[in-house]
Design a protein around this motif. Structure first.
Motif, PDB file in Angstrom:
ATOM      1  N   SER A  50      37.846   8.870  35.684  1.00  0.00           N
ATOM      2  CA  SER A  50      38.388   9.848  36.620  1.00  0.00           C
ATOM      3  C   SER A  50      38.918   9.136  37.859  1.00  0.00           C
ATOM      4  O   SER A  50      38.584   7.973  38.122  1.00  0.00           O
ATOM      5  N   ARG A  98      40.897  19.064  38.386  1.00  0.00           N
ATOM      6  CA  ARG A  98      39.916  19.935  39.017  1.00  0.00           C
ATOM      7  C   ARG A  98      40.127  19.927  40.520  1.00  0.00           C
ATOM      8  O   ARG A  98      40.468  18.882  41.111  1.00  0.00           O
ATOM      9  N   TYR A 110      36.451  20.790  34.824  1.00  0.00           N
ATOM     10  CA  TYR A 110      37.911  20.721  34.953  1.00  0.00           C
ATOM     11  C   TYR A 110      38.519  22.072  34.627  1.00  0.00           C
ATOM     12  O   TYR A 110      38.175  22.705  33.629  1.00  0.00           O
TER      13      TYR A 110
END
Length: 123
Positions: A50, A98, A110
């Protein structure tokens, strides 16, 4: 509302590289944390890595040191550079978005998802 479109998947030999892209619609892309996940046939979707609003990154242990996530807010795009690919990296790769500063390792955190792009690594 954010729409995500992944691209860049394909067939590659073990040890090779691919770069996936995830293009986002909307003018608020920079306010979203983004995540990459992958799903092999018959298995659940799993966290790959991420990137936060401020481009801080976090990776699953299985890809750490081989994969790199980056983002270009001017292009509303997040990238997944994959090096030293292994057959076990074969999966459909998804990007998710998100709201909030940081990404998450959990699928349910998300809100928006792309359609996925297939990555196949041959031995």
């Amino acid at each position: 509302q954010v729409q995500l479109v992944e691209s860049g998947g394909g067939l590659v030999q073990a040890g090779g590289s691919l770069r996936l892209s995830c293009a986002a619609s909307g003018r608020t892309f920079s306010s979203y944390a983004m995540g990459w996940f992958r799903q092999a046939p018959g298995k659940e979707r799993k966290f790959v890595g991420s990137i936060s609003e401020s481009s801080s990154t976090y990776y699953a242990d299985s890809v750490k040191g081989r994969f790199t996530i980056s983002r270009d807010n001017a292009k509303n795009t997040v990238y997944l550079q994959m090096n030293s690919l292994k057959p076990e990296d074969t999966a459909v790769y998804y990007c998710g978005a998100r709201s909030g500063r940081y990404g998450s390792i959990f699928v349910n955190d998300y809100t928006y998802w792309g359609q996925g792009t297939q990555v196949t690594v041959s031995s």
